[in-house]
Design a protein around this motif. Structure first.
Motif, PDB file in Angstrom:
ATOM      1  N   ILE A   1       0.854  -1.210   0.000  1.00 45.93           N
ATOM      2  CA  ILE A   1       0.000   0.000   0.000  1.00 45.93           C
ATOM      3  C   ILE A   1       0.882   1.250   0.000  1.00 45.93           C
ATOM      4  CG2 ILE A   1      -0.336   0.097   2.538  1.00 45.93           C
ATOM      5  CD1 ILE A   1      -3.135   0.946   0.206  1.00 45.93           C
ATOM      6  N   GLN A   2       1.989   1.192   0.711  1.00 45.79           N
ATOM      7  CA  GLN A   2       2.892   2.346   0.755  1.00 45.79           C
ATOM      8  C   GLN A   2       3.529   2.587  -0.611  1.00 45.79           C
ATOM      9  OE1 GLN A   2       5.374   1.072   4.001  1.00 45.79           O
ATOM     10  NE2 GLN A   2       3.817   1.548   5.540  1.00 45.79           N
ATOM     11  N   LEU A   3       3.894   1.502  -1.285  1.00 46.47           N
ATOM     12  CA  LEU A   3       4.504   1.630  -2.619  1.00 46.47           C
ATOM     13  C   LEU A   3       3.584   2.359  -3.581  1.00 46.47           C
ATOM     14  CD1 LEU A   3       6.195  -1.800  -3.401  1.00 46.47           C
ATOM     15  CD2 LEU A   3       7.283   0.438  -3.194  1.00 46.47           C
ATOM     16  N   GLN A   4       2.285   2.112  -3.439  1.00 44.53           N
ATOM     17  CA  GLN A   4       1.344   2.738  -4.369  1.00 44.53           C
ATOM     18  C   GLN A   4       0.855   4.094  -3.867  1.00 44.53           C
ATOM     19  OE1 GLN A   4      -1.601  -0.108  -6.174  1.00 44.53           O
ATOM     20  NE2 GLN A   4      -0.806  -1.440  -4.575  1.00 44.53           N
ATOM     21  N   ALA A   5       0.588   4.166  -2.551  1.00 36.75           N
ATOM     22  CA  ALA A   5      -0.031   5.399  -2.031  1.00 36.75           C
ATOM     23  C   ALA A   5       0.960   6.560  -1.976  1.00 36.75           C
ATOM     24  CB  ALA A   5      -0.618   5.150  -0.642  1.00 36.75           C
ATOM     25  N   ILE A   6       2.194   6.284  -1.578  1.00 36.61           N
ATOM     26  CA  ILE A   6       3.144   7.395  -1.369  1.00 36.61           C
ATOM     27  C   ILE A   6       3.348   8.217  -2.655  1.00 36.61           C
ATOM     28  CG2 ILE A   6       5.548   7.981  -0.739  1.00 36.61           C
ATOM     29  CD1 ILE A   6       5.309   5.706   1.426  1.00 36.61           C
ATOM     30  N   PRO A   7       3.679   7.597  -3.801  1.00 38.13           N
ATOM     31  CA  PRO A   7       3.835   8.415  -5.015  1.00 38.13           C
ATOM     32  C   PRO A   7       2.536   9.117  -5.421  1.00 38.13           C
ATOM     33  CG  PRO A   7       4.690   6.185  -5.354  1.00 38.13           C
ATOM     34  CD  PRO A   7       3.982   6.179  -4.049  1.00 38.13           C
ATOM     35  N   ALA A   8       1.404   8.428  -5.217  1.00 39.77           N
ATOM     36  CA  ALA A   8       0.119   9.039  -5.603  1.00 39.77           C
ATOM     37  C   ALA A   8      -0.152  10.293  -4.775  1.00 39.77           C
ATOM     38  CB  ALA A   8      -1.019   8.037  -5.423  1.00 39.77           C
ATOM     39  N   VAL A   9       0.116  10.228  -3.479  1.00 44.37           N
ATOM     40  CA  VAL A   9      -0.140  11.401  -2.624  1.00 44.37           C
ATOM     41  C   VAL A   9       0.888  12.499  -2.911  1.00 44.37           C
ATOM     42  CG1 VAL A   9      -0.384  12.226  -0.244  1.00 44.37           C
ATOM     43  CG2 VAL A   9      -1.196   9.932  -0.844  1.00 44.37           C
ATOM     44  N   LEU A  10       2.137  12.101  -3.141  1.00 44.16           N
ATOM     45  CA  LEU A  10       3.166  13.104  -3.448  1.00 44.16           C
ATOM     46  C   LEU A  10       2.826  13.881  -4.715  1.00 44.16           C
ATOM     47  CD1 LEU A  10       6.539  11.211  -2.682  1.00 44.16           C
ATOM     48  CD2 LEU A  10       5.445  13.031  -1.335  1.00 44.16           C
ATOM     49  N   SER A  11       2.139  13.226  -5.648  1.00 43.97           N
ATOM     50  CA  SER A  11       1.810  13.899  -6.912  1.00 43.97           C
ATOM     51  C   SER A  11       0.739  14.975  -6.713  1.00 43.97           C
ATOM     52  CB  SER A  11       1.329  12.874  -7.940  1.00 43.97           C
ATOM     53  OG  SER A  11      -0.002  12.492  -7.628  1.00 43.97           O
ATOM     54  N   GLY A  12       0.079  14.964  -5.567  1.00 40.29           N
ATOM     55  CA  GLY A  12      -0.893  16.024  -5.269  1.00 40.29           C
ATOM     56  C   GLY A  12      -2.334  15.679  -5.615  1.00 40.29           C
ATOM     57  N   GLY A  13      -2.546  14.533  -6.242  1.00 36.64           N
ATOM     58  CA  GLY A  13      -3.907  14.170  -6.652  1.00 36.64           C
ATOM     59  C   GLY A  13      -4.695  13.494  -5.538  1.00 36.64           C
ATOM     60  N   ASP A  14      -5.984  13.281  -5.815  1.00 33.85           N
ATOM     61  CA  ASP A  14      -6.846  12.593  -4.853  1.00 33.85           C
ATOM     62  C   ASP A  14      -6.591  11.088  -4.913  1.00 33.85           C
ATOM     63  OD1 ASP A  14      -7.838  14.994  -4.191  1.00 33.85           O
ATOM     64  OD2 ASP A  14      -9.886  14.666  -4.903  1.00 33.85           O
ATOM     65  N   LEU A  15      -6.960  10.424  -3.834  1.00 31.17           N
ATOM     66  CA  LEU A  15      -6.674   8.993  -3.732  1.00 31.17           C
ATOM     67  C   LEU A  15      -7.848   8.253  -3.109  1.00 31.17           C
ATOM     68  CD1 LEU A  15      -4.464   6.687  -3.860  1.00 31.17           C
ATOM     69  CD2 LEU A  15      -3.943   7.280  -1.493  1.00 31.17           C
ATOM     70  N   LEU A  16      -8.186   7.129  -3.726  1.00 33.61           N
ATOM     71  CA  LEU A  16      -9.176   6.222  -3.151  1.00 33.61           C
ATOM     72  C   LEU A  16      -8.440   4.907  -2.906  1.00 33.61           C
ATOM     73  CD1 LEU A  16     -12.082   5.383  -2.450  1.00 33.61           C
ATOM     74  CD2 LEU A  16     -12.452   4.886  -4.859  1.00 33.61           C
ATOM     75  N   ALA A  17      -8.271   4.547  -1.643  1.00 33.87           N
ATOM     76  CA  ALA A  17      -7.442   3.385  -1.348  1.00 33.87           C
ATOM     77  C   ALA A  17      -8.220   2.329  -0.575  1.00 33.87           C
ATOM     78  CB  ALA A  17      -6.210   3.802  -0.537  1.00 33.87           C
ATOM     79  N   GLY A  18      -8.178   1.136  -1.088  1.00 27.36           N
ATOM     80  CA  GLY A  18      -8.800   0.007  -0.393  1.00 27.36           C
ATOM     81  C   GLY A  18      -7.735  -0.706   0.406  1.00 27.36           C
ATOM     82  N   ALA A  19      -7.713  -0.450   1.687  1.00 28.29           N
ATOM     83  CA  ALA A  19      -6.682  -1.055   2.534  1.00 28.29           C
ATOM     84  C   ALA A  19      -7.177  -1.063   3.954  1.00 28.29           C
ATOM     85  CB  ALA A  19      -5.392  -0.249   2.460  1.00 28.29           C
ATOM     86  N   GLN A  20      -6.925  -2.137   4.647  1.00 29.32           N
ATOM     87  CA  GLN A  20      -7.356  -2.150   6.034  1.00 29.32           C
ATOM     88  C   GLN A  20      -6.183  -2.066   6.978  1.00 29.32           C
ATOM     89  OE1 GLN A  20      -9.031  -6.401   5.433  1.00 29.32           O
ATOM     90  NE2 GLN A  20      -8.936  -6.023   7.612  1.00 29.32           N
ATOM     91  N   THR A  21      -6.504  -1.915   8.246  1.00 35.11           N
ATOM     92  CA  THR A  21      -5.475  -1.831   9.272  1.00 35.11           C
ATOM     93  C   THR A  21      -4.588  -3.063   9.189  1.00 35.11           C
ATOM     94  OG1 THR A  21      -7.085  -0.709  10.620  1.00 35.11           O
ATOM     95  CG2 THR A  21      -5.135  -1.508  11.743  1.00 35.11           C
ATOM     96  N   GLY A  22      -3.305  -2.856   9.350  1.00 38.42           N
ATOM     97  CA  GLY A  22      -2.384  -3.986   9.284  1.00 38.42           C
ATOM     98  C   GLY A  22      -1.597  -4.010   7.991  1.00 38.42           C
ATOM     99  N   THR A  23      -1.996  -3.169   7.032  1.00 37.65           N
ATOM    100  CA  THR A  23      -1.311  -3.164   5.742  1.00 37.65           C
ATOM    101  C   THR A  23      -0.191  -2.123   5.710  1.00 37.65           C
ATOM    102  OG1 THR A  23      -2.976  -1.594   4.992  1.00 37.65           O
ATOM    103  CG2 THR A  23      -3.322  -3.909   4.408  1.00 37.65           C
ATOM    104  N   GLY A  24      -0.132  -1.284   6.735  1.00 39.29           N
ATOM    105  CA  GLY A  24       0.835  -0.188   6.730  1.00 39.29           C
ATOM    106  C   GLY A  24       0.250   1.059   6.108  1.00 39.29           C
ATOM    107  N   LYS A  25      -1.074   1.147   6.065  1.00 33.72           N
ATOM    108  CA  LYS A  25      -1.729   2.279   5.389  1.00 33.72           C
ATOM    109  C   LYS A  25      -1.426   3.625   6.057  1.00 33.72           C
ATOM    110  CE  LYS A  25      -6.141   1.633   7.772  1.00 33.72           C
ATOM    111  NZ  LYS A  25      -6.169   2.726   8.737  1.00 33.72           N
TER     112      LYS A  25
END
Ligand code: AMP
Length: 441
Positions: free
Chosen positions: A27-51
């Protein structure tokens, strides 16, 4: 892939490394670049994934790399708002913000109800860059004009599905009216129900959508066991299992606060140090229970679904469903407490004749057959008939999407159920293994 190669600042990479994390989770591999780019994010991830680090790290990076706009009074504004469904989750997320942000100059604050508002008002007078809050208390502050959200740049809805379950939709909409339309919005949810999709459509602007494997799809890390047992003998069986296997750090779920209290008391009498955690407990009592559970001095924590949501205890070895949840998705949330961040865990369910339909709903949702084991000495009495599960839901009768998974609060869950009668069920997986609710009832 390392945290540094994701483009995060040195100070953040240093803090993460000190915490012992070297490789980003999926989740970090995908979310970090997406958030850094400034765009909105819809993430399907539950506790325990490192979200949590998946959104906290890039938010910190963005805030330290862009100048703040001052408020009308010339003060430093709140720049990021993270909404969580529970106080425990707010506390944990804010702790992560402080931890990952320890080498950068940003101030954070947590805010939730059930505690005196005055110290919060005091703190809000100082500089707060990142506010982690539950919606109710945030709106109290907004009403008293003790919080200014007019310069929020980044909004996070963490565990959005749970916020909807808990009836926070109106509160969320009220908060939306207080923050700028021009902002970055991140929505995290363990499940993607129609309700979540509708919320996402109304809040997010062309979001990047990511989804990581849910716990129920990573079952190899979680051993799931179901014991068929009579309703009145569950406590005895639980005591037996805990003592026999010398289980420590056992998180036990009940459907109601009353059942949580009763079970904790009974286990204590059996010589197993236990405490209950639920919405009626004071914040001090919850914090204490959680601390003792984390440091290992408390053997068993008995919790309701809502209270347990967001508890961050890594590598929790045992989760027990003393009662199955009325809503199948809650089973996934519950067992997500174990086998976290790469460690193995065991999820044990004690299932009585009343709960056959609930078990079937869980099997359908997780696409897993969960044959019930009968432990010698705890054989279910075939004369005992299913009884309705009354007042089982803590949520009352709030509608919830994904309705096929609903056991039906107040409805006779097992009564009249096909498997509650005398019809023999085919044994699966070995001689001692039977389908729950078969002829042994
Ligand atoms: P979360 O899903 O955010 O609740 O995180 C689950 C657990 O994983 C927490 O105990 C984190 O401290 C831990 N964690 C987060 N990121 C990593 C990582 N990259 N490597 C190892 N553990 C991590």
């Amino acid at each position: 892939m390392s945290f540094a190669s994701l483009g995060l600042s040195d100070e953040l990479v240093r803090a993460v490394t000190e915490r012992g994390y070297t490789v980003p989770t999926p989740i970090q591999l995908q979310a970090i670049p997406a958030v850094l780019s400034g765009g909105d994010l819809l993430a399907g991830a539950q506790t325990g994934t490192g979200k949590t680090a998946g959104f906290v790290l890039p938010i910190l990076h963005r805030l330290i790399n862009t100048p703040a706009k001052q408020t009308a009074e010339g003060r430093m504004p709140i720049r990021a708002l993270i909404l969580t469904p529970t106080r425990e989750l707010a506390a944990q997320v804010e702790e992560s913000v402080r931890d990952y942000g320890k080498y950068v100059k940003l101030n954070s604050m947590m805010m939730f109800g059930g505690v005196n508002i005055n110290p919060q008002i005091q703190k809000l007078r100082g500089r707060v860059d990142i506010l982690v809050a539950t919606p109710g208390r945030l709106l109290d502050h907004a009403q008293q004009k003790t919080v200014d959200l007019s310069k929020v740049e980044i909004l996070v809805l963490d565990e959005a599905d749970r916020m909807l379950d808990m009836g926070f939709i109106r509160d969320i909409k009220r908060v939306m009216a207080l923050i700028p339309k021009q902002r970055q919005t991140l929505l995290f949810s363990a499940t993607f129900s129609d309700e979540i999709k509708t919320l996402a459509d109304s809040l997010l602007n062309k979001p990047t959508t990511i989804e990581v494997a849910r716990r129920n799809q990573t079952a190899e890390l979680i051993t799931q066991k179901v014991y068929a047992v009579d309703r009145e003998r569950k406590r005895e069986l639980l005591t037996h299992l805990i003592k026999e296997h010398n289980w420590f750090q056992v998180l036990v779920f009940t459907r109601t606060k009353h059942a949580a209290n009763r079970l904790a008391e009974q286990l204590d009498k059996d010589g197993i140090k236990s405490m209950a955690i639920h919405g009626n407990k004071s914040q001090a009592a919850r914090t204490r229970a959680l601390k003792e559970f984390k440091d290992g001095s408390l053997q068993v924590l008995v919790a309701t679904d809502i209270a347990a949501r967001g508890i961050d205890i890594s590598e929790l070895p045992h989760v027990v469903n003393f009662e199955l949840p009325n809503v199948a998705e809650d089973y996934v949330h519950r067992i997500g407490r174990t086998g976290r961040a790469g460690s193995e865990g065991e999820a044990t369910s004690l299932v009585c004749v009343d709960e056959d339909k609930l078990l079937s709903a869980i099997e359908r949702l997780t696409k897993t057959q969960m044959p019930a084991v009968i432990l010698p000495g705890f054989e279910p009495d075939p004369r005992i008939k299913a009884e309705p599960i009354l007042n089982g839901s803590q949520r009352g009768n709030q509608p919830r999407s994904g309705g096929q998974a609903r056991g039906g609060a107040g409805k006779p869950a097992g009564a009249g159920g096909a498997r509650a009668g005398t019809k023999p069920a085919a044994p699966r997986g070995g001689p001692a293994v039977h389908r729950s609710g078969g002829r042994n009832r």
